[in-house]
Motif scaffolding. Structure first.
Motif, short mmCIF file in Angstrom:
data_model
loop_
_atom_site.label_atom_id
_atom_site.label_comp_id
_atom_site.label_asym_id
_atom_site.label_seq_id
_atom_site.Cartn_x
_atom_site.Cartn_y
_atom_site.Cartn_z
N SER A 28 63.58 62.96 89.36
CA SER A 28 64.35 62.45 90.51
C SER A 28 65.57 63.32 90.70
N ASP A 29 66.36 63.00 91.71
CA ASP A 29 67.57 63.78 91.98
C ASP A 29 68.63 63.56 90.90
N SER A 30 68.60 62.40 90.25
CA SER A 30 69.57 62.12 89.19
C SER A 30 69.02 62.60 87.85
N GLU A 31 69.91 62.77 86.90
CA GLU A 31 69.50 63.22 85.57
C GLU A 31 68.70 62.12 84.88
N GLN A 32 67.51 62.50 84.37
CA GLN A 32 66.64 61.55 83.72
C GLN A 32 66.13 62.14 82.42
N ALA A 33 65.75 61.26 81.49
CA ALA A 33 65.07 61.71 80.27
C ALA A 33 63.63 62.08 80.61
N ASP A 34 62.89 62.57 79.62
CA ASP A 34 61.54 63.07 79.86
C ASP A 34 60.45 62.04 79.64
N PHE A 35 60.55 61.24 78.56
CA PHE A 35 59.47 60.34 78.20
C PHE A 35 59.98 58.93 77.92
N ASP A 36 59.10 57.97 78.19
CA ASP A 36 59.28 56.59 77.73
C ASP A 36 58.16 56.33 76.75
N ALA A 37 58.51 56.17 75.46
CA ALA A 37 57.50 55.94 74.42
C ALA A 37 57.61 54.50 73.93
N THR A 38 56.44 53.88 73.70
CA THR A 38 56.40 52.47 73.32
C THR A 38 55.60 52.29 72.05
N ASP A 39 56.11 51.49 71.10
CA ASP A 39 55.36 51.23 69.87
C ASP A 39 54.46 50.01 70.05
N ALA A 40 53.70 49.67 69.02
CA ALA A 40 52.71 48.59 69.11
C ALA A 40 53.36 47.23 69.38
N ALA A 41 54.62 47.08 69.01
CA ALA A 41 55.33 45.81 69.24
C ALA A 41 55.96 45.73 70.63
N GLY A 42 55.81 46.81 71.41
CA GLY A 42 56.37 46.83 72.75
C GLY A 42 57.78 47.37 72.84
N GLN A 43 58.32 47.83 71.73
CA GLN A 43 59.67 48.41 71.73
C GLN A 43 59.65 49.77 72.44
N SER A 44 60.60 49.96 73.35
CA SER A 44 60.66 51.19 74.14
C SER A 44 61.69 52.16 73.56
N TYR A 45 61.33 53.46 73.63
CA TYR A 45 62.21 54.54 73.20
C TYR A 45 62.29 55.56 74.35
N ILE A 46 63.47 55.73 74.90
CA ILE A 46 63.68 56.74 75.95
C ILE A 46 63.94 58.07 75.24
N VAL A 47 63.11 59.08 75.55
CA VAL A 47 63.16 60.34 74.80
C VAL A 47 63.48 61.50 75.74
N GLU A 48 64.55 62.20 75.43
CA GLU A 48 64.92 63.42 76.15
C GLU A 48 64.56 64.62 75.27
N ALA A 96 66.40 51.86 82.12
CA ALA A 96 65.44 51.29 81.17
C ALA A 96 65.88 49.89 80.80
N GLU A 97 65.00 49.17 80.11
CA GLU A 97 65.37 47.84 79.62
C GLU A 97 66.54 47.96 78.66
N SER A 98 67.35 46.92 78.60
CA SER A 98 68.54 46.97 77.74
C SER A 98 68.17 47.10 76.27
N SER A 99 66.96 46.70 75.91
CA SER A 99 66.53 46.78 74.51
C SER A 99 66.03 48.17 74.12
N ALA A 100 65.87 49.07 75.10
CA ALA A 100 65.32 50.40 74.81
C ALA A 100 66.28 51.22 73.96
N PHE A 101 65.74 51.90 72.97
CA PHE A 101 66.52 52.85 72.19
C PHE A 101 66.47 54.21 72.89
N ARG A 102 67.51 55.02 72.65
CA ARG A 102 67.62 56.32 73.32
C ARG A 102 67.69 57.41 72.26
N VAL A 103 66.75 58.35 72.39
CA VAL A 103 66.54 59.37 71.36
C VAL A 103 66.42 60.74 72.00
N LEU A 104 66.99 61.73 71.35
CA LEU A 104 66.83 63.12 71.75
C LEU A 104 65.86 63.80 70.80
#
Length: 261
Positions: A28-48, A96-104
């Protein structure tokens, strides 16, 4: 912006090695991370994803002269700091959801990846190696230095929404550097992603290393990182080692351009 090959390396790590479900975040026009990764429990990790290639001056010298040599300090680097700040901003600003972790995920792709990863950890945690001169004399030089975390400015200290950094050396391995200054650190260290690295012995955690007696932590937050004299005195007193002194390890990288036949 990382190339497709770099992003594919990271995607393979997340999907094949860590068993995460990975979705590409639309550009998008705004700065975004590259991937949204999800584990088996549904926990989201935003990955740049960020990659660090060869030094431009090194490449130019190799191209023009046919040979090149590069000296790499293994301490904090401003170039790495700039990469981290941009990446952290992208990860933090991604919706992202407030519960998402953010990882580089940082991929070392230069002529000397080991030095790049040493620089990465040094920049994230302000690492300076210290050697005890008393031990050095007693053991006739047969002594290794130990990392001192937070001796210099630590990029993690100002990135409270970045939960961790995955450091990758393509073809050699990877590890997770956890951010103890993240506002969600206690939750992150209970997550599937953290446990997957921990169970393989692939986590950098300064306080655990301090407990094991293999590292120092300069947790003197009231002393400016620029005042390294006072910081050194603090560490010497904290560990009762009056002869600790900083070192500046470096690596040398050489290259030769071989013409194709």
């Amino acid at each position: 912006m990382p190339g497709a090959a770099t992003e594919n390396l990271v995607r393979a790590l997340l999907e094949l090695d860590l068993s995460l479900q990975v979705t590409r975040i639309p550009t998008s026009d705004s700065e975004q991370a590259d991937f949204d990764a999800t584990d088996a429990a549904g926990q989201s990790y935003i990955v740049e994803v960020k990659g660090k290639g060869n030094d431009e001056a090194f490449k130019a010298e190799l191209r023009n002269e046919g040979v090149a040599c590069l000296k790499e300090s293994e301490r904090r680097r401003d170039t790495i700091s700039r990469i981290l700040r941009k990446a952290g901003s992208q990860a933090e600003s991604t919706a992202a959801e407030s519960s998402a972790f953010r990882v580089l995920c940082f991929v070392a792709e230069g002529a000397h990846p080991r030095s790049q990863l040493e620089q990465l950890e040094a920049t994230l945690y302000g690492i300076v190696p210290l050697v005890d001169l008393a031990e050095l004399e007693a053991n006739r030089g047969a002594v290794s230095d130990r990392r001192c975390y937070l001796f210099e400015s630590a990029e993690f200290f100002v990135r409270s929404r970045l939960d961790g950094v995955i450091a990758m050396w393509p073809g050699r391995g990877y590890r997770l550097i956890t951010n103890r200054f993240s506002v969600r650190n206690s939750d992150f260290e209970q997550s599937y992603l953290y446990c997957a690295f921990r169970d393989r012995g692939l986590v950098t955690n300064p306080w655990l290393e301090e407990q094991r007696g293999i590292a120092f932590v300069a947790d003197c937050y009231d002393i400016s990182p620029k005042d390294q004299g006072r910081r050194l005195l603090y560490v010497q007193k904290k560990y009762n080692r009056p002869f600790l002194t900083p070192t500046n390890p470096s690596s040398f990288v050489g290259g030769v351009l071989i013409p194709s036949k």
